[in-house]
Design a protein around this motif. Structure first.
Motif, PDB file in Angstrom:
ATOM      1  N   ASN A   1     -31.796 -38.887   2.989  1.00 48.05           N
ATOM      2  CA  ASN A   1     -32.258 -37.999   1.925  1.00 48.05           C
ATOM      3  C   ASN A   1     -31.964 -38.635   0.573  1.00 48.05           C
ATOM      4  OD1 ASN A   1     -29.565 -37.478   1.085  1.00 48.05           O
ATOM      5  ND2 ASN A   1     -29.361 -35.938   2.671  1.00 48.05           N
ATOM      6  N   LYS A   2     -32.468 -37.994  -0.462  1.00 47.38           N
ATOM      7  CA  LYS A   2     -32.288 -38.524  -1.815  1.00 47.38           C
ATOM      8  C   LYS A   2     -31.320 -37.670  -2.633  1.00 47.38           C
ATOM      9  CE  LYS A   2     -35.828 -41.776  -2.304  1.00 47.38           C
ATOM     10  NZ  LYS A   2     -36.025 -41.920  -0.899  1.00 47.38           N
ATOM     11  N   PHE A   3     -30.494 -36.874  -1.960  1.00 46.88           N
ATOM     12  CA  PHE A   3     -29.531 -36.038  -2.687  1.00 46.88           C
ATOM     13  C   PHE A   3     -28.614 -36.951  -3.510  1.00 46.88           C
ATOM     14  CE2 PHE A   3     -29.392 -33.095   1.335  1.00 46.88           C
ATOM     15  CZ  PHE A   3     -30.723 -32.770   1.150  1.00 46.88           C
ATOM     16  N   PRO A   4     -28.097 -36.474  -4.647  1.00 42.18           N
ATOM     17  CA  PRO A   4     -27.156 -37.284  -5.421  1.00 42.18           C
ATOM     18  C   PRO A   4     -25.947 -37.673  -4.575  1.00 42.18           C
ATOM     19  CG  PRO A   4     -27.748 -35.278  -6.611  1.00 42.18           C
ATOM     20  CD  PRO A   4     -28.347 -35.159  -5.249  1.00 42.18           C
ATOM     21  N   ARG A   5     -25.398 -38.856  -4.799  1.00 45.38           N
ATOM     22  CA  ARG A   5     -24.243 -39.343  -4.056  1.00 45.38           C
ATOM     23  C   ARG A   5     -22.965 -39.094  -4.843  1.00 45.38           C
ATOM     24  NH1 ARG A   5     -28.168 -39.147  -0.540  1.00 45.38           N
ATOM     25  NH2 ARG A   5     -28.265 -40.872   0.905  1.00 45.38           N
ATOM     26  N   TYR A   6     -21.851 -38.922  -4.130  1.00 46.77           N
ATOM     27  CA  TYR A   6     -20.557 -38.740  -4.772  1.00 46.77           C
ATOM     28  C   TYR A   6     -20.027 -40.084  -5.265  1.00 46.77           C
ATOM     29  CZ  TYR A   6     -15.544 -37.985  -5.228  1.00 46.77           C
ATOM     30  OH  TYR A   6     -14.261 -37.951  -5.688  1.00 46.77           O
ATOM     31  N   ASP A   7     -19.640 -40.121  -6.518  1.00 45.52           N
ATOM     32  CA  ASP A   7     -19.050 -41.305  -7.117  1.00 45.52           C
ATOM     33  C   ASP A   7     -17.528 -41.187  -6.971  1.00 45.52           C
ATOM     34  OD1 ASP A   7     -17.918 -43.172  -8.763  1.00 45.52           O
ATOM     35  OD2 ASP A   7     -19.144 -42.689 -10.521  1.00 45.52           O
ATOM     36  N   LEU A   8     -16.929 -42.059  -6.158  1.00 47.79           N
ATOM     37  CA  LEU A   8     -15.501 -41.937  -5.825  1.00 47.79           C
ATOM     38  C   LEU A   8     -14.587 -42.009  -7.039  1.00 47.79           C
ATOM     39  CD1 LEU A   8     -15.762 -43.966  -2.579  1.00 47.79           C
ATOM     40  CD2 LEU A   8     -14.535 -41.800  -2.691  1.00 47.79           C
ATOM     41  N   LYS A   9     -15.086 -42.581  -8.137  1.00 48.68           N
ATOM     42  CA  LYS A   9     -14.221 -42.683  -9.325  1.00 48.68           C
ATOM     43  C   LYS A   9     -14.301 -41.434 -10.223  1.00 48.68           C
ATOM     44  CE  LYS A   9     -15.783 -46.823 -10.313  1.00 48.68           C
ATOM     45  NZ  LYS A   9     -16.007 -48.103 -10.985  1.00 48.68           N
ATOM     46  N   LYS A  10     -15.107 -40.466  -9.791  1.00 50.71           N
ATOM     47  CA  LYS A  10     -15.346 -39.318 -10.673  1.00 50.71           C
ATOM     48  C   LYS A  10     -15.521 -38.058  -9.842  1.00 50.71           C
ATOM     49  CE  LYS A  10     -19.425 -38.466 -12.626  1.00 50.71           C
ATOM     50  NZ  LYS A  10     -20.681 -38.664 -13.227  1.00 50.71           N
ATOM     51  N   PRO A  11     -14.633 -37.072  -9.757  1.00 51.94           N
ATOM     52  CA  PRO A  11     -13.382 -37.019 -10.515  1.00 51.94           C
ATOM     53  C   PRO A  11     -12.359 -37.973  -9.897  1.00 51.94           C
ATOM     54  CG  PRO A  11     -13.522 -35.149  -9.031  1.00 51.94           C
ATOM     55  CD  PRO A  11     -14.797 -35.910  -8.872  1.00 51.94           C
ATOM     56  N   ALA A  12     -11.482 -38.500 -10.760  1.00 50.34           N
ATOM     57  CA  ALA A  12     -10.541 -39.512 -10.315  1.00 50.34           C
ATOM     58  C   ALA A  12      -9.480 -38.925  -9.382  1.00 50.34           C
ATOM     59  CB  ALA A  12      -9.877 -40.163 -11.518  1.00 50.34           C
ATOM     60  N   GLN A  13      -9.243 -37.634  -9.466  1.00 53.32           N
ATOM     61  CA  GLN A  13      -8.176 -37.038  -8.660  1.00 53.32           C
ATOM     62  C   GLN A  13      -8.707 -35.964  -7.732  1.00 53.32           C
ATOM     63  OE1 GLN A  13      -5.116 -35.426 -11.173  1.00 53.32           O
ATOM     64  NE2 GLN A  13      -3.704 -36.959 -10.398  1.00 53.32           N
ATOM     65  N   LEU A  14      -8.262 -36.019  -6.500  1.00 51.54           N
ATOM     66  CA  LEU A  14      -8.523 -34.923  -5.574  1.00 51.54           C
ATOM     67  C   LEU A  14      -7.187 -34.227  -5.355  1.00 51.54           C
ATOM     68  CD1 LEU A  14     -10.837 -36.702  -2.969  1.00 51.54           C
ATOM     69  CD2 LEU A  14     -11.493 -35.378  -4.985  1.00 51.54           C
ATOM     70  N   THR A  15      -7.122 -32.922  -5.616  1.00 51.57           N
ATOM     71  CA  THR A  15      -5.835 -32.222  -5.536  1.00 51.57           C
ATOM     72  C   THR A  15      -5.856 -31.120  -4.479  1.00 51.57           C
ATOM     73  OG1 THR A  15      -6.512 -30.665  -7.244  1.00 51.57           O
ATOM     74  CG2 THR A  15      -5.363 -32.638  -7.986  1.00 51.57           C
ATOM     75  N   PHE A  16      -4.669 -30.805  -3.964  1.00 45.80           N
ATOM     76  CA  PHE A  16      -4.516 -29.785  -2.922  1.00 45.80           C
ATOM     77  C   PHE A  16      -3.294 -28.932  -3.233  1.00 45.80           C
ATOM     78  CE2 PHE A  16      -6.526 -33.555  -1.372  1.00 45.80           C
ATOM     79  CZ  PHE A  16      -7.676 -33.057  -0.771  1.00 45.80           C
ATOM     80  N   GLU A  17      -3.451 -27.617  -3.120  1.00 49.77           N
ATOM     81  CA  GLU A  17      -2.305 -26.731  -3.337  1.00 49.77           C
ATOM     82  C   GLU A  17      -2.418 -25.503  -2.447  1.00 49.77           C
ATOM     83  OE1 GLU A  17      -2.946 -24.447  -7.286  1.00 49.77           O
ATOM     84  OE2 GLU A  17      -4.188 -26.237  -7.483  1.00 49.77           O
ATOM     85  N   ASP A  18      -1.288 -24.821  -2.254  1.00 51.56           N
ATOM     86  CA  ASP A  18      -1.320 -23.591  -1.462  1.00 51.56           C
ATOM     87  C   ASP A  18      -2.083 -22.512  -2.214  1.00 51.56           C
ATOM     88  OD1 ASP A  18       0.179 -24.446   0.738  1.00 51.56           O
ATOM     89  OD2 ASP A  18       2.050 -24.218  -0.401  1.00 51.56           O
ATOM     90  N   PRO A  19      -2.811 -21.667  -1.487  1.00 55.54           N
ATOM     91  CA  PRO A  19      -3.469 -20.547  -2.151  1.00 55.54           C
ATOM     92  C   PRO A  19      -2.444 -19.511  -2.636  1.00 55.54           C
ATOM     93  CG  PRO A  19      -3.778 -20.408   0.240  1.00 55.54           C
ATOM     94  CD  PRO A  19      -3.081 -21.712  -0.026  1.00 55.54           C
ATOM     95  N   ASP A  20      -2.743 -18.820  -3.709  1.00 54.25           N
ATOM     96  CA  ASP A  20      -1.858 -17.806  -4.273  1.00 54.25           C
ATOM     97  C   ASP A  20      -2.141 -16.462  -3.582  1.00 54.25           C
ATOM     98  OD1 ASP A  20      -0.517 -15.943  -5.753  1.00 54.25           O
ATOM     99  OD2 ASP A  20      -1.532 -16.383  -7.662  1.00 54.25           O
ATOM    100  N   THR A  21      -1.484 -16.274  -2.420  1.00 59.66           N
ATOM    101  CA  THR A  21      -1.786 -15.059  -1.641  1.00 59.66           C
ATOM    102  C   THR A  21      -1.078 -13.816  -2.183  1.00 59.66           C
ATOM    103  OG1 THR A  21      -0.064 -15.755  -0.106  1.00 59.66           O
ATOM    104  CG2 THR A  21      -2.327 -16.218   0.530  1.00 59.66           C
ATOM    105  N   ARG A  22      -0.138 -14.008  -3.105  1.00 61.31           N
ATOM    106  CA  ARG A  22       0.448 -12.815  -3.755  1.00 61.31           C
ATOM    107  C   ARG A  22      -0.578 -12.162  -4.661  1.00 61.31           C
ATOM    108  NH1 ARG A  22       6.442 -12.941  -4.583  1.00 61.31           N
ATOM    109  NH2 ARG A  22       6.070 -12.097  -6.642  1.00 61.31           N
ATOM    110  N   THR A  23      -1.403 -12.985  -5.275  1.00 58.77           N
ATOM    111  CA  THR A  23      -2.436 -12.449  -6.162  1.00 58.77           C
ATOM    112  C   THR A  23      -3.708 -12.120  -5.383  1.00 58.77           C
ATOM    113  OG1 THR A  23      -1.538 -13.826  -7.916  1.00 58.77           O
ATOM    114  CG2 THR A  23      -3.740 -12.916  -8.274  1.00 58.77           C
ATOM    115  N   PHE A  24      -4.108 -13.043  -4.519  1.00 59.43           N
ATOM    116  CA  PHE A  24      -5.355 -12.862  -3.770  1.00 59.43           C
ATOM    117  C   PHE A  24      -5.025 -12.359  -2.362  1.00 59.43           C
ATOM    118  CE2 PHE A  24      -6.158 -15.819  -7.178  1.00 59.43           C
ATOM    119  CZ  PHE A  24      -7.331 -15.328  -7.726  1.00 59.43           C
ATOM    120  N   ARG A  25      -4.694 -11.064  -2.301  1.00 58.21           N
ATOM    121  CA  ARG A  25      -4.153 -10.506  -1.055  1.00 58.21           C
ATOM    122  C   ARG A  25      -5.191 -10.368   0.055  1.00 58.21           C
ATOM    123  NH1 ARG A  25      -1.827  -5.954   0.008  1.00 58.21           N
ATOM    124  NH2 ARG A  25      -2.872  -4.791  -1.636  1.00 58.21           N
ATOM    125  N   ASN A  26      -6.470 -10.469  -0.305  1.00 58.62           N
ATOM    126  CA  ASN A  26      -7.493 -10.411   0.753  1.00 58.62           C
ATOM    127  C   ASN A  26      -7.256 -11.494   1.803  1.00 58.62           C
ATOM    128  OD1 ASN A  26      -8.783  -8.285  -0.366  1.00 58.62           O
ATOM    129  ND2 ASN A  26     -10.725  -9.321  -0.734  1.00 58.62           N
TER     130      ASN A  26
END
Ligand code: NAD
Ligand code: MG
Length: 389
Positions: free
Chosen positions: A286-311
């Motif tokens: 396909n001709k979909f746009p490709r992901y440029d690995l340098k942009k965004p430079a950072q991939l981040t991961f964190e725990d979800p805030d389940t105290r706030t988002f109780r669903n």
């Protein structure tokens, strides 16, 4: 690519929605691979007619029976058969005229037609996660009995599915479901209390239907996806970990018993998992746009805030408890989101409504399909009664 294969005949249930219209873009870009056999929609008759005239399916179903005449007349000079109503959706799903059903109806309404398709041994490309949340045990059991493959369309589950290709004999230690965090990432309860529908409908990374967009804002979507993952990949609740990954580049990951982690990456675009599910086991260019690995430079991961988002906590409770609790959670959530979209209740009221309904409807450990339907009805009635007060 060889032209010797006949085109796969696709039935798109919910063709006027966000998933449905993107699926038709995929079909239009690959006319030698796919033909449209069935299109269905609930109420958007104009778009359904337009799609029917363009893709020339054999069968069209309009859910809203008041719109039957208009749709029927639009196809009076063509071979296309037009049906209306909820029952017609199930009857058409059981017909032998298509190869793959794309289940892209939103909510509980998707369950019955999808079950019919599975019972007739069809391949199901599953976008409608509510089908597995409501009755995952029965749906997966029927899929095994009828040798009906279920190929996930939900981007996280498509990612996991893609990571598992070639790994049939290898056990999963854990999966990491990634979540964008939605438009209110980092916000607290004092902010959320005043949030209105138009704000909640602005998702940072994905453009989707109204219901799933609200579910993404409350994190219920990730809870529903944990339950969906449990059934699709036969996992225990403690094997499913959610991380907030605001860049939405890694769509999910699988960790195997040797500690190796596989991830599937790409720009957030639902056309990719849709096309993967329709073309599986092939990948098509396909001709979909490709992901440029340098942009965004950072991939981040964190725990979800389940105290706030109780669903998300409520969904995890349903996941851990099982039985009819996920079905009740789903029904209450559908009522809550519907009410929020109509400005009848506030953002945080959705959680209260779901929690009260989960505490009210009596628990069934191993429900029959009928009992799932009853639990859904009971939960809806109770949740709706809370709004009227
Ligand atoms: P949508 O609201 O944009 O479209 C829903 C479609 O279902 C429409 O064609 C509508 O006519 C039809 N429909 C609605 N109510 C119906 C009913 N009672 N009976 C029969 N048909 C009915 O929804 P969407 O965003 O395309 O999502 C569809 C499903 O895919 C949902 O279950 C959602 O969770 C899932 N999903 C969507 C996305 C996304 O990017 N939109 C991503 C992952 C999963
Ligand atoms: Mg998803």
């Amino acid at each position: 690519m060889s032209n010797s294969f006949p085109a796969k005949r696709i039935a798109i249930f919910g063709s006027t929605g966000s998933i449905g219209t993107q699926a038709l873009e995929v079909v239009a870009a690959n006319p030698e691979l796919f033909s449209v056999e069935i299109l269905t929609a609930q109420s958007n008759d104009s778009l359904l007619i337009q799609q029917g005239l363009k893709f020339n399916p054999n069968i069209i179903v309009i859910g809203d029976e008041r719109k039957y005449q208009k749709v029927k007349e639009a196809f009076s000079k063509m071979d296309t058969k037009v049906f209306a109503g909820e029952k017609a959706l199930e009857e058409v799903a059981a017909m032998n005229c298509y190869d793959i059903l794309l289940a892209a109806v939103v909510g509980f309404a998707g369950l019955k037609p999808t079950l019919k398709s599975i019972e007739s041994g069809k391949t199901v490309a599953l976008a409608n996660k509510e089908t597995l949340v409501v009755a995952g045990d029965i749906v997966m059991q029927k899929a095994v009995e009828n040798r009906a493959p279920i190929i996930p369309v939900d981007s996280e589950h498509s990612a996991i599915f893609q990571c598992l290709v070639g790994e049939t004999r290898n056990k999963i230690e854990k999966i990491y479901l990634t979540a964008s965090g939605g438009p209110f990432l980092g916000k607290k309860t004092n902010y959320l209390v005043n949030v209105k529908r138009d704000h909640a409908l602005q998702h940072p990374n994905w453009s989707m239907g109204a219901k799933i967009t609200i579910d993404s804002a409350t994190l219920m979507n990730k809870g529903l996806e944990m339950i969906e993952a449990k059934w699709l990949f036969n996992l225990k609740p403690d094997q499913i970990q959610v991380y907030v990954h605001p860049q939405s580049i890694i769509h999910s990951m699988v960790q195997f018993e040797d500690g190796s982690i596989k991830a599937q990456m790409g720009l957030p675009d639902m056309k990719l998992p849709i096309q993967y599910a329709l073309a599986f086991p092939q990948r098509i260019p396909n001709k979909f746009p490709r992901y440029d690995l340098k942009k965004p430079a950072q991939l981040t991961f964190e725990d979800p805030d389940t105290r706030t988002f109780r669903n998300l906590l409520l969904a995890q409770e349903a996941l851990n408890t099982g039985g009819n609790l996920p079905c009740v959670l789903n029904a209450a959530n559908e009522i809550a989101v519907f009410a929020f979209l109509r400005n009848r209740i506030g953002f945080l009221d959705m959680t209260d409504l779901i929690e009260k309904t989960m505490n009210h409807v009596h628990f069934i450990e191993k429900p029959t399909l009928e009992e799932y339907f009853d639990s859904d009805g009971e939960a809806r009635n109770f949740a709706a009664s809370l709004i009227k007060l």
